[in-house]
Design an enzyme around this catalytic site. Structure first.
Site, PDB file in Angstrom:
ATOM      1  N   ASP A 157       0.833  -1.195   0.000  1.00  0.00           N
ATOM      2  CA  ASP A 157       0.000   0.000   0.000  1.00  0.00           C
ATOM      3  C   ASP A 157       0.869   1.247   0.000  1.00  0.00           C
ATOM      4  O   ASP A 157       1.769   1.394   0.825  1.00  0.00           O
ATOM      5  CB  ASP A 157      -0.902   0.012   1.236  1.00  0.00           C
TER       6      ASP A 157
ATOM      7  N   TYR B  35       2.352  10.169  -0.235  1.00  0.00           N
ATOM      8  CA  TYR B  35       3.421   9.623   0.600  1.00  0.00           C
ATOM      9  C   TYR B  35       4.799   9.988   0.054  1.00  0.00           C
ATOM     10  O   TYR B  35       5.786   9.924   0.791  1.00  0.00           O
ATOM     11  CB  TYR B  35       3.322   8.099   0.697  1.00  0.00           C
TER      12      TYR B  35
ATOM     13  N   LYS C 278      -3.204   5.828  -4.067  1.00  0.00           N
ATOM     14  CA  LYS C 278      -4.341   6.714  -3.795  1.00  0.00           C
ATOM     15  C   LYS C 278      -4.149   8.063  -4.465  1.00  0.00           C
ATOM     16  O   LYS C 278      -3.038   8.601  -4.480  1.00  0.00           O
ATOM     17  CB  LYS C 278      -4.492   6.921  -2.279  1.00  0.00           C
TER      18      LYS C 278
ATOM     19  N   HIS D  38      -8.254   9.356  -1.790  1.00  0.00           N
ATOM     20  CA  HIS D  38      -7.593   9.348  -0.489  1.00  0.00           C
ATOM     21  C   HIS D  38      -8.496   9.865   0.636  1.00  0.00           C
ATOM     22  O   HIS D  38      -8.538   9.274   1.722  1.00  0.00           O
ATOM     23  CB  HIS D  38      -6.295  10.167  -0.558  1.00  0.00           C
TER      24      HIS D  38
END
Length: 281
Positions: free
Chosen positions: A53, A58, A83, A116
């Protein structure tokens, strides 16, 4: 297996949603950067994880992609999620940034693409339509959402076959209402921050249950999650020892009484609560 360890169902290490098998335990990469991310993903894949994931925000999709490419594990063996970030939910941005994600991840497709956060419910139908377009092109296998409340999930389901809702879920934050909707609609619930950012580690109830099975409080918590129908989880761990320890949860089962004791720890403790979240929606 059932809660008491008897009976048959799908494999303990898989959860089935909309006819697709997903590894019940995945490797989360939130806040993993640089060599920590590379080493973590590499170790996870080497040890047997087949569910990864990540997310655009990120900032580590390139690292996840590099570690996966270097691992020697066939791409089709790994369930890979990313996401779309909050500022990129307009249809054209969904398309362009997902294509960017695929380049960073060094793959032709992702298994799951999530919204998200539900920050643009006014354009939700258009966002989901763009995601479905990516699905039709073969760039995305499944579309889903993250951090959606039960009502928001129902709204999304009116516009698309939502595969997953990824939310914070651990013994201190129950998700009973959301689980009810997910099970009713055959939607996977993926639990992030499953160890409550480490808070479960010293919990006396979890430690006592763990002692009965020769397991840690963290392992008991992860087992409790994946033993629930329709639930997967994606703990983050930086060290190889913790990555390996998190995986060692499929050789025991919790009793119904033990599961009830864990569920009773619920206290509405939400850890991830940004300003834009509206949990009453």
């Amino acid at each position: 297996m059932n809660g008491d360890g008897s009976g048959e169902e799908s494999r303990m290490d898989e959860v089935i949603a909309r006819g697709t098998a997903v590894p019940a335990l995945g490797y989360g990469t939130w806040e993993l950067e640089g060599d920590d991310c590379l080493r973590g993903v590499a170790a996870a894949l080497e040890l047997g994880y087949r569910h990864l994931d990540t997310a655009q925000v990120y900032g580590n999709e390139d690292l996840v992609g590099q570690a996966l490419a270097d691992s020697g594990v066939a791409r089709e063996e790994v369930f890979l999620t990313t996401k779309v970030w909050n500022s990129r939910l307009e249809p054209e941005r969904v398309r362009s940034t997902t294509e960017d994600s695929l380049r960073r991840l060094r793959t032709d497709y992702v298994d799951l693409l999530l919204i998200h956060w539900p920050v643009r419910m006014d354009i939700l139908p258009q966002t989901l339509e763009a995601m479905r377009g990516l699905q039709e092109r073969g760039l995305v296998r499944h579309v889903g959402v993250s951090n959606f409340t039960p009502a928001q999930l129902r709204e999304a389901l009116a516009h698309a076959e939502v595969f997953c809702n990824q939310v914070e879920y651990h013994p201190y934050l129950g998700q009973a209402a959301l689980l009810e909707v997910c099970r009713e609609q055959d939607v996977l619930l993926t639990a992030y921050s499953p160890l409550a950012r480490g808070r479960v580690l010293e919990d006396p109830v979890l430690r006592e249950i763990g002692e009965a099975h020769g397991k840690s409080a963290a392992q008991v918590t992860l087992r409790w999650l994946v033993q629930q129908p329709g639930v997967a989880t994606i703990p983050k761990a930086a060290s190889r020892r913790h990555i390996e320890s998190n995986l060692a949860i499929f050789d025991f089962a919790l009793s119904d009484a033990e599961c009830a004791r864990i569920a009773a720890l619920e206290r509405g403790e939400r850890i991830v609560d940004p300003d834009w979240a509206d949990w009453a929606a």
